[in-house]
Each structure stands twice: as structure tokens, then as C-alpha cells.
Motif scaffolding. Structure first.
Motif, short mmCIF file in Angstrom:
data_model
loop_
_atom_site.label_atom_id
_atom_site.label_comp_id
_atom_site.label_asym_id
_atom_site.label_seq_id
_atom_site.Cartn_x
_atom_site.Cartn_y
_atom_site.Cartn_z
N LEU A 1 0.65 -1.10 0.17
CA LEU A 1 -0.08 0.06 0.10
C LEU A 1 0.97 1.29 -0.19
O LEU A 1 0.60 2.32 -0.62
CB LEU A 1 -0.88 0.06 1.15
N HIS B 1 -1.24 13.75 -2.00
CA HIS B 1 -2.49 13.51 -2.11
C HIS B 1 -3.34 14.43 -0.62
O HIS B 1 -2.71 14.60 0.37
CB HIS B 1 -2.48 11.91 -1.09
N GLU C 1 1.32 6.50 -7.32
CA GLU C 1 0.66 7.35 -7.77
C GLU C 1 1.22 8.64 -7.92
O GLU C 1 1.15 9.36 -8.86
CB GLU C 1 -0.63 7.29 -6.80
N LYS D 1 -11.32 2.27 -4.43
CA LYS D 1 -10.11 1.48 -3.74
C LYS D 1 -10.62 0.07 -3.85
O LYS D 1 -11.99 -0.07 -3.73
CB LYS D 1 -10.00 1.96 -2.34
N TRP E 1 -4.24 2.74 -10.80
CA TRP E 1 -2.71 1.90 -10.96
C TRP E 1 -2.88 1.44 -12.40
O TRP E 1 -1.70 1.63 -13.14
CB TRP E 1 -2.58 0.77 -9.79
N SER F 1 2.34 1.75 -3.22
CA SER F 1 1.37 1.99 -4.43
C SER F 1 1.11 3.65 -4.23
O SER F 1 0.99 4.02 -5.21
CB SER F 1 0.15 1.13 -4.23
N ALA F 2 1.14 4.09 -2.90
CA ALA F 2 0.87 5.59 -2.95
C ALA F 2 1.89 6.18 -3.21
O ALA F 2 1.79 7.36 -3.94
CB ALA F 2 0.64 5.75 -1.36
N GLY G 1 -8.02 -1.21 0.18
CA GLY G 1 -7.23 0.11 0.40
C GLY G 1 -6.31 0.50 -0.78
O GLY G 1 -5.49 1.33 -0.53
N PHE G 2 -6.21 -0.36 -2.08
CA PHE G 2 -5.40 0.04 -3.07
C PHE G 2 -6.24 0.53 -4.32
O PHE G 2 -7.15 -0.06 -4.53
CB PHE G 2 -4.73 -1.42 -3.33
N ARG G 3 -5.89 1.63 -4.84
CA ARG G 3 -6.50 2.28 -6.12
C ARG G 3 -6.17 1.49 -7.23
O ARG G 3 -5.35 2.00 -8.04
CB ARG G 3 -6.39 3.75 -6.07
N ASN H 1 -11.42 8.39 -6.78
CA ASN H 1 -10.84 7.07 -7.32
C ASN H 1 -11.08 6.01 -6.24
O ASN H 1 -10.88 6.16 -5.08
CB ASN H 1 -9.55 7.05 -7.55
N THR I 1 -7.98 12.64 -2.50
CA THR I 1 -8.23 11.17 -1.98
C THR I 1 -9.26 10.93 -0.98
O THR I 1 -9.61 9.97 -0.47
CB THR I 1 -6.70 10.82 -1.65
#
Length: 636
Positions: A12, A140, A19, A66, A75, A15-16, A69-71, A64, A31
């Protein structure tokens, strides 16, 4: 488990960061939204939560999404890169599967704050303020909207015009002199206030004010004021009375057109029964019915009786919106038209300023259709089977919007019972139905509801063959009515139903079982079933809704030869069984009911409770009694 959780957290975080990599300088990813309520007066916890949810639903744009907890979609959008073509896998992956980033901006935050503040004012919080705050971390952005509110304004008085020269004043007078003429003790203004949606003591709510305007518009439309518009009504709110109260006064705008003050009557009623875009709309080839309808039907698609039983308006009638909608609903319910359109316009004659001509444009659908169905089944008791059916439909059989259906079907089931043995069940038959869009009766029983009543005539023949046991042949016919006054309920009344049942080819071994089991013998005995039946069906979910509780009920009352048995003195205990053509007349009363309750648990789930029951009495003896209940959890 700990390693799995740590790996998920690391993914997570990465991934942030990933982004942010795709954002340009000065760009921030929108976000999160937080809505807070700060009230200067005490508020119930439930009320505050409801207001927070209400304001949160107004925020735009949608952020967006999720997944764990992951967009995920964002992605995919980022890693897809920039497609070189407007088609292909890469273009599909980026724009169909992926999701573009939602970027934050100062103007967007301000617009959201204005929307929330405007909504609060519409709900009666006139001195509110929405304060915004933003927090940015790793590009974010999370926005916080704080609604600072005071007491909510309450309606103190509601006043309506009483001048009889005013349109609203005339409506008040007509309401008082009409429906409430027997209640002279009430003043006209009191009567309208009693039915008004705006009531002293209620909170100020702009949505309710709009509903009140629509209510008044509906009453005026049903009194002939065709050109009146709810926007012609203005509601003046006086908040200077103090004590966080407001006085409301309803008036007409100065720019209300003159046509809105006239009550219109119906002039010509013109029906284009076979209309398409190339049709000639002149009235040269029209014929006039005894009711005054002018019908243009050069293709002779429908007989004039259909319009006599369907249309509500007649020349000279006062225009009523309810009658307008009723005519459209009845035309649609005939089932023969693909499109139904109505148009009203002032009559062309100069001396008829308060006359409307009604034009109905009806586009027929396909008259004939054929359908083939094949189905298969398998059960846990080693039963497999299939059924084939062929159906033909004609939606205008005698040029009176009659629906004729003919079906031929056949099926086979086989159950393997071990040791190489099986039981085969064969079924075949034909079913004919004719639905006539009116009540065929010596008396005028047609309803004026939005649904055209129907007369149903049915004939059918069925063969049921169970290998090595028996063959059952059944011929039946019925005459009855189908009618409904509301969308969610239906009545089926069979005036006369005749069913002749004849068993053949009974195996001797199976006959011994019949001789020792009266209930089994009754199920396939040779008999005539003659009598009426009634079925009522109610389903509150016919129209989609989000109510907490919904209900379904289906009930049937079936009578067979009871009057004949009473007149002829039939008595099973004394051996007096009446016959027709040497066939016993079955005499019974059968009651069946099915009740279901649907309790909504969430957006996609519900809890269903069901109770079914049946009771059958044959010649004074209780023959069968059934009562069962079940509960289950279902998903919509």
C-alpha cells in the motif's frame, strides 16, 4: 500471518508513492473528504449523522475507488502508459479498465463548499457557514468541510390568496364548494391549509415547497388549467418575524401568461391508429364514432369499439390531467402499440379560446411472434429431464386488440432407481388462450382504471404418462376475467371452469395400491370439475423501491360443483354421487394462500419469511391440509 500483513502494508505504501510519480508539478490527487457538523444548539446523534451523510452525498467529483485500500483502477491507468492508437488492447486497458486520477483544485473545493452551504439554506439553516480546510501529504489531498450551523428555521404561518379574481383564490373557492361543500363550518383558506404540505411547526424545506407547488399545479390541471405551470407560483418567505421562524405566502408571478387563467374543454379528439413518421396527418379520410372521436385508420387496424372502451376524454369534457394520463396508460396496456403519444393544442377556430384539440399518435407493434424454448433439469434424486415448447402469439386477432396465444409442449423425465431400473414420466399438450381487452358480459362492468380489464377464454389438452403405472388425460376450458386497479395487485375471476380428467392404462399392480390408498386414488380418479375460482395477487415490489418492509400475497379460492351438489342433494356418506355423462362430479372447496415478507438488511441483502397453506374439503370431508413456513436470506 504477520508477514502477510506486513507485505500488504508495504504494498500500500509503495502504491501511494507510485501514484505520486505520475503527477505533474503542482498537481495533487484528491483522495479524501471529511464532513463535520458544528451546531450552536443541541442535535441528536442520529440527526447529526443523517445530516453528515446527506452533505457527504453532495460532494463531487467521485473519488478514485479503492480495492482492499489499493486504488487498483488508477494503478492500471498509470501503468498502461499513453496508447498510440484510439483502439487496441492498450487503449482498452487504460480507458475501459483503468480510471483517470481525480485531481484537486481550489475552485473545486470552493464549489463543493458553496453546494453544501446552499443545501443547508434550502433545509432551513439560513445563517450557516461552511469552512473548508485541506491537508496535503505526498501529493494526496484530503478536504475537510465543517458546517457551522445554528437553529433551523420553523414555519410559523402559511397564507394563500383569498381574492376570488385570482387563479389560486378561485381554486380555493372551487375546492371548498366542491369536495367540502357539506363542511360549511370551515373557511376556504382553512380547507386548503389542511391539505397543504406546508404546515406551521414544520421545518422550512425548499423541497417541500416545490412539492406544494406541484400539488397545486396538479389540482389546477384537473380543473382544466392546461397551460398553468408550477413555476408560475412564487412563495415569499419572511424571516424577519424573529424567533428563528418564517412566514410563507403563496402568490402568482406577475408574468404568468393569460392562457394559464383559462379552464379548457376538449374540442376534437383525433386518433391516428396506424401512425408512422410518413403518415398523412390530414383529416380527409377520418371517420367519426358515435362518441365523437375522429379515427384515421386507412389500414383498418382496429375497430372503433377499442377506442370507445379505452379513451377517457370525449369532446366537450373539461380537460383533466388524470384523464389524460389514464387514456395513455389504457392505450399502452392494450399491448398492440409500440409507441403511444398524445398532443394537445388550442383549437384553430378563433372563437374557441378555451378549447383544446387532442391528438393521439399510435404506432402499432409487431402483430405476430413465435418463440421456441428448450429447458433441462437435473435433481439430486437421480432425475434428469428436458422440455420443449413452441408458442405463437397474435396481438390483434379479431382487430379488437385481442391477444391469441397457442402453445405446444412436450417433456420427458427419467429417474434411475438402481439395478438398471428407471421410471419415465412423459408429458405433452396444447394450450390455447384468447384475451379480449374488455369485460364480455350482459352488464357494463368495464372499469375506469389505468389498466384495461380483460376477458380470458382458455382451452387446453394434456397427457401425462408415467411408465408402468398409469396415463392421465385432461381436457379443460375456462371463461373469466382479469382486472386490476393498481400496478401491484391483480384479480383473476374464473366464472366457469370445466376440467375433465380420465385415467387410462392403469397397471394392475398400481391399481392394487389405489384400492388401498384413498388419497392416491383421489389424485387420478375419473371426474368432472366444474365451477368458479378466484385468485388475488399482491406484490409491493412490482415497482422497485427501497422500503424496509415489502410484502407478497397470493390467494386462491376454488369451488367445484358445490351448487350442483346442493341442488341435487349429493351426499357422499349415503352414496349419492352425481354424474355427468357417466362421469362423477367432483365436489370440493379448495383454499390456498402464499404470504411472504421481505426485510431489507442492506443495499444488496434481504431476509425473506414465507408462510404457505392450503385446505381442501371434499364432500364435507377434510381431504388435504397443508401449512408450511420458511425463512431464508436472499440477495438482490
Amino acid at each position: 500471518m504477520k508477514l502477510w500483513v506486513a507485505g500488504l502494508c508495504l504494498m500500500l505504501c509503495l502504491s501511494a508513492c507510485h501514484e505520486s510519480k505520475y503527477l505533474s508539478a503542482g498537481q495533487t490527487l484528491y483522495t479524501g473528504n471529511v464532513v463535520k457538523i458544528e451546531s450552536s444548539v443541541p442535535m441528536k446523534k442520529k440527526e447529526k449523522k443523517g445530516l453528515k451523510d446527506e452533505l457527504g452525498d453532495l460532494l463531487r467529483p467521485k473519488l478514485n475507488g479503492k480495492f482492499l485500500g489499493f486504488r487498483l483502477k488508477l494503478w492500471i491507468y498509470n501503468i498502461a502508459g499513453t496508447p498510440k492508437k484510439d483502439k487496441g488492447f492498450k487503449h482498452w486497458l487504460k480507458y475501459k479498465v483503468g480510471e483517470a486520477p481525480v485531481l484537486a483544485s481550489e475552485s473545486l473545493i470552493k464549489k463543493n463548499a458553496d453546494v453544501l452551504q446552499n443545501h443547508l439554506e434550502n433545509k432551513g439553516w439560513f445563517h450557516d457557514t461552511v469552512v473548508t480546510d485541506t491537508k496535503v501529504k505526498d501529493k494526496h489531498l484530503t478536504a475537510t468541510y465543517t458546517a457551522q450551523i445554528g437553529p433551523r428555521y420553523v414555519i410559523r404561518n402559511v397564507s394563500f390568496p383569498t381574492d376570488s379574481t385570482d387563479l389560486l383564490g378561485r381554486t380555493i373557492d372551487s375546492v371548498w364548494k366542491g369536495a367540502f361543500a357539506r363542511k360549511r363550518r370551515r373557511r376556504p383558506n382553512d380547507t386548503l391549509r389542511r391539505r397543504s404540505l406546508l404546515k406551521p411547526g414544520d421545518f422550512y424545506d425548499l423541497a417541500v415547497i416545490r412539492q406544494e407547488r406541484e400539488r397545486i399545479d396538479g389540482r389546477l390541471k384537473n380543473r382544466g388549467f392546461f397551460f398553468f405551470n408550477p413555476d408560475d407560483i412564487i412563495v415569499n418567505a419572511d424571516t424577519t418575524v424573529g424567533g428563528h421562524k418564517v412566514d410563507l405566502r403563496l402568490d402568482l408571478k406577475d408574468e404568468t401568461p393569460d392562457a394559464a387563467f383559462n379552464a379548457y374543454h376538449i374540442g376534437r379528439v383525433v386518433v391516428f391508429a396506424n401512425y408512422d413518421i410518413r403518415s398523412d396527418t390530414s383529416l380527409k379520410r377520418a371517420y367519426t364514432t358515435p362518441e365523437g372521436y375522429r379515427i384515421i385508420d386507412t389500414a383498418h387496424f382496429l375497430r372503433s369499439l377499442v377506442f370507445q372502451k379505452t379513451l377517457v376524454f370525449k369532446p366537450g369534457d373539461l380537460y383533466k390531467r388524470d384523464d389524460h394520463n389514464l387514456s395513455l396508460s389504457r392505450l399502452v396496456s392494450l399491448g398492440v402499440f409500440k409507441f403511444v403519444k398524445a398532443r394537445f393544442q388550442p383549437a384553430s377556430e378563433a372563437d374557441t379560446n378555451s378549447v383544446l384539440d387532442a391528438y393521439y399518435y399510435l404506432t402499432p407493434g409487431a402483430k405476430k411472434s413465435i418463440r421456441f424454448e428448450a429447458s433441462g433439469l437435473t435433481r439430486s434424486d437421480n432425475t434428469t429431464g428436458t422440455e420443449l415448447s413452441l408458442s405463437w402469439r397474435h396481438r390483434n386477432f379479431f382487430r379488437g386488440a385481442e391477444l391469441f396465444t397457442a402453445s405446444i409442449y412436450g417433456g420427458l423425465e427419467e429417474q434411475f432407481i438402481g439395478l438398471g431400473q428407471k421410471v419415465s414420466t412423459k408429458r405433452a399438450g396444447v394450450d390455447l388462450n384468447l384475451y379480449v381487452p374488455r369485460i364480455i358480459s350482459p352488464f357494463d362492468l368495464n372499469t375506469s382504471s389505468a389498466f384495461v380489464p380483460k376477458t380470458r377464454i382458455n382451452m387446453a389438452y394434456d397427457i401425462f404418462d408415467r411408465s408402468s403405472e398409469y396415463t392421465l388425460r385432461s381436457a379443460r376450458g375456462s371463461f373469466g376475467y382479469i382486472f386490476k386497479n393498481r400496478l401491484n395487485s391483480e384479480n383473476q375471476l374464473t366464472i366457469l371452469g370445466i376440467n375433465y380428467v380420465r385415467p387410462t392404462h392403469i397397471d394392475p399392480l398400481y391399481q392394487k395400491r389405489l384400492d388401498s390408498n384413498i388419497m392416491l386414488a383421489r389424485a387420478i380418479e375419473k371426474q368432472f370439475i366444474i365451477g368458479p375460482s378466484y385468485n388475488f395477487n399482491y406484490n409491493s415490489q412490482t415497482r422497485a423501491n427501497r422500503r424496509l418492509n415489502n410484502y407478497y400475497f397470493n390467494g386462491t379460492v376454488d369451488l367445484s360443483n358445490n351448487l350442483i351438489g346442493l341442488v341435487s342433494g349429493a351426499n357422499a356418506e349415503k352414496g349419492k354421487v352425481r354424474e355427468l355423462f357417466n362421469v362423477p362430479l367432483a365436489q370440493f372447496v379448495r383454499l390456498e394462500a402464499d404470504f411472504r415478507h421481505y426485510l431489507r438488511l442492506g443495499q444488496y441483502s434481504q431476509f425473506v419469511s414465507r408462510v404457505t397453506g392450503g385446505l381442501e374439503l371434499r364432500m364435507g370431508i377434510v381431504w388435504r391440509c397443508l401449512l408450511s413456513s420458511s425463512s431464508l436470506r436472499g440477495y438482490e
